[in-house]
Design a protein around this motif. Structure first.
Motif, PDB file in Angstrom:
ATOM      1  N   GLY A 130       0.817  -1.214   0.000  1.00 47.92           N
ATOM      2  CA  GLY A 130       0.000   0.000   0.000  1.00 47.92           C
ATOM      3  C   GLY A 130       0.848   1.260   0.000  1.00 47.92           C
ATOM      4  N   SER A 131       1.933   1.240   0.772  1.00 50.43           N
ATOM      5  CA  SER A 131       2.838   2.393   0.819  1.00 50.43           C
ATOM      6  C   SER A 131       3.499   2.601  -0.539  1.00 50.43           C
ATOM      7  N   LEU A 132       3.855   1.503  -1.186  1.00 49.69           N
ATOM      8  CA  LEU A 132       4.478   1.598  -2.513  1.00 49.69           C
ATOM      9  C   LEU A 132       3.512   2.220  -3.521  1.00 49.69           C
ATOM     10  N   ARG A 133       2.270   1.769  -3.509  1.00 54.27           N
ATOM     11  CA  ARG A 133       1.271   2.333  -4.438  1.00 54.27           C
ATOM     12  C   ARG A 133       1.073   3.824  -4.173  1.00 54.27           C
ATOM     13  N   LEU A 134       1.081   4.199  -2.890  1.00 53.03           N
ATOM     14  CA  LEU A 134       0.897   5.598  -2.529  1.00 53.03           C
ATOM     15  C   LEU A 134       2.034   6.461  -3.072  1.00 53.03           C
ATOM     16  N   LEU A 135       3.271   6.014  -2.877  1.00 52.81           N
ATOM     17  CA  LEU A 135       4.411   6.779  -3.370  1.00 52.81           C
ATOM     18  C   LEU A 135       4.429   6.847  -4.894  1.00 52.81           C
ATOM     19  N   GLN A 136       4.106   5.738  -5.533  1.00 55.99           N
ATOM     20  CA  GLN A 136       4.130   5.705  -7.001  1.00 55.99           C
ATOM     21  C   GLN A 136       3.067   6.616  -7.614  1.00 55.99           C
ATOM     22  N   HIS A 142       1.911   9.384  -6.207  1.00 59.06           N
ATOM     23  CA  HIS A 142       2.053  10.750  -5.693  1.00 59.06           C
ATOM     24  C   HIS A 142       2.947  11.610  -6.585  1.00 59.06           C
ATOM     25  N   GLN A 143       2.573  12.881  -6.696  1.00 58.37           N
ATOM     26  CA  GLN A 143       3.410  13.883  -7.365  1.00 58.37           C
ATOM     27  C   GLN A 143       3.483  15.115  -6.474  1.00 58.37           C
ATOM     28  N   PHE A 144       4.684  15.640  -6.279  1.00 52.64           N
ATOM     29  CA  PHE A 144       4.784  16.901  -5.543  1.00 52.64           C
ATOM     30  C   PHE A 144       4.099  18.008  -6.342  1.00 52.64           C
ATOM     31  N   CYS A 145       3.448  18.913  -5.640  1.00 53.44           N
ATOM     32  CA  CYS A 145       2.639  19.943  -6.287  1.00 53.44           C
ATOM     33  C   CYS A 145       3.457  21.157  -6.714  1.00 53.44           C
ATOM     34  N   THR A 146       4.503  21.483  -5.959  1.00 56.75           N
ATOM     35  CA  THR A 146       5.329  22.643  -6.300  1.00 56.75           C
ATOM     36  C   THR A 146       6.573  22.188  -7.055  1.00 56.75           C
ATOM     37  N   GLN A 147       7.020  23.041  -7.957  1.00 58.61           N
ATOM     38  CA  GLN A 147       8.260  22.742  -8.679  1.00 58.61           C
ATOM     39  C   GLN A 147       9.437  22.663  -7.719  1.00 58.61           C
ATOM     40  N   HIS A 148       9.411  23.493  -6.689  1.00 62.00           N
ATOM     41  CA  HIS A 148      10.511  23.504  -5.720  1.00 62.00           C
ATOM     42  C   HIS A 148      10.664  22.138  -5.053  1.00 62.00           C
ATOM     43  N   CYS A 149       9.564  21.579  -4.546  1.00 59.99           N
ATOM     44  CA  CYS A 149       9.648  20.290  -3.861  1.00 59.99           C
ATOM     45  C   CYS A 149       9.955  19.159  -4.841  1.00 59.99           C
ATOM     46  N   HIS A 150       9.417  19.262  -6.035  1.00 62.17           N
ATOM     47  CA  HIS A 150       9.745  18.245  -7.043  1.00 62.17           C
ATOM     48  C   HIS A 150      11.249  18.241  -7.301  1.00 62.17           C
ATOM     49  N   HIS A 151      11.812  19.409  -7.398  1.00 68.37           N
ATOM     50  CA  HIS A 151      13.243  19.522  -7.668  1.00 68.37           C
ATOM     51  C   HIS A 151      14.066  19.034  -6.485  1.00 68.37           C
ATOM     52  N   GLU A 152      13.626  19.376  -5.269  1.00 70.35           N
ATOM     53  CA  GLU A 152      14.406  19.075  -4.069  1.00 70.35           C
ATOM     54  C   GLU A 152      14.223  17.639  -3.573  1.00 70.35           C
ATOM     55  N   LEU A 153      13.051  17.053  -3.793  1.00 65.73           N
ATOM     56  CA  LEU A 153      12.696  15.814  -3.093  1.00 65.73           C
ATOM     57  C   LEU A 153      12.452  14.606  -3.991  1.00 65.73           C
ATOM     58  N   ALA A 154      12.319  14.806  -5.296  1.00 63.54           N
ATOM     59  CA  ALA A 154      11.952  13.693  -6.183  1.00 63.54           C
ATOM     60  C   ALA A 154      12.996  12.583  -6.173  1.00 63.54           C
TER      61      ALA A 154
END
Length: 204
Positions: A166-172, A174-186
Motif C-alpha cells: 500500500g505504501s508503494l502504491r501511494l508513493l508511485q 504521488h506527485q509533488f505539487c510545487t516545482q521547488h519540492c519536485h526539484h528538491e525531493l523527487a
C-alpha cells in the motif's frame, strides 16, 4: 506593521490552541500527532520562504498547516480534513480574521485530502508540506508510525507485506505539487520507492 503583528499574534494563538488540542492524543495518534503537525509547519515555513510569500499568504499557509490534521481528534481518518476546516472556522471567527483569509486556509486544508487536489500555489505548498517526508530519509520511520497508528485504530495486526504494498502504491501515485519540492525531493522519493520494492521482494 499593525497587520503584520496581527498575523503573528493569530499564529501564536493558533499554535497554543492546536498544541493543547493534540497533546492528549499522543498515545492514540502515533503519526498524526503534535510532532507531525509541527514538522508540517516547519516544512511549510521553508517552502513559503522559497516562494517569498506575502505576510497574508504566509499566514494562510501556516494556519492551514497547524489545522490540517486536527480533525483526527474527533473522528475517523475519513473526513478529518472537513472537520479540521470546521474547527479552524469556529476558532477564527471570534478573532475577526478576514473572510478571504479564512476561505484561503479552508481551501488549503481541504486540498490535502488524498488524492491531493491543489489548485493554487498556497494549496500546493500545504500539500507538499504535509507529504514532505515522501522525499526524505525519514520516510521509512514515519511510515512505520503510520502503520502503528492504523493498527491501534483498527485494533488488529496488518500483515507487513500488505502495508508495504500500500505504501508503494501511494508513493508511485504521488506527485509533488510545487516545482521547488519536485526539484528538491523527487530523487529521494525514488530511492524510497526502490527501498520499498526491495523490502517487498525480500518478504515474498
Amino acid at each position: 506593521m499593525e497587520t503584520e503583528m496581527n498575523y503573528q499574534s493569530w499564529l501564536d494563538q493558533i499554535e497554543a490552541f492546536v498544541s493543547a488540542q493534540l497533546s492528549p492524543y499522543a498515545e492514540r495518534l502515533a503519526y498524526h500527532n503534535l510532532n507531525h503537525t509541527r514538522s508540517v509547519v516547519t516544512n511549510a515555513t521553508r517552502i513559503a520562504a522559497h516562494y517569498q510569500l506575502s505576510d497574508a499568504d504566509r499566514f494562510v499557509v501556516l494556519s492551514a498547516s497547524w489545522f490540517h490534521d486536527l480533525g483526527y481528534i474527533n473522528g475517523d481518518p475519513s473526513g478529518h480534513e472537513q472537520r479540521g476546516a470546521l474547527i479552524f472556522k469556529e476558532f477564527a471567527n471570534p478573532l475577526l480574521i478576514e473572510d478571504n483569509l479564512i476561505a484561503g486556509v479552508i481551501g488549503c486544508i481541504l486540498a490535502t485530502t488524498l488524492p491531493q487536489k491543489a489548485v493554487n500555489l498556497l494549496e500546493s505548498i500545504v500539500c507538499d508540506a504535509d507529504l514532505y517526508h515522501f522525499g526524505t530519509t525519514e520516510f521509512t520511520q514515519k511510515d512505520a508510525l503510520m502503520l502503528e497508528e492504523t493498527q491501534h485504530r483498527l485494533k488488529t495486526d496488518i500483515p507487513l507485506i500488505n502495508w508495504l504494498n500500500g505504501s508503494l502504491r501511494l508513493l508511485q501515485s504521488h506527485q509533488f505539487c510545487t516545482q521547488h519540492c519536485h526539484h528538491e525531493l523527487a530523487s529521494q522519493k525514488q530511492a524510497n520507492i526502490r527501498e520499498l520494492e526491495a523490502r517487498i521482494e525480500a518478504d515474498l
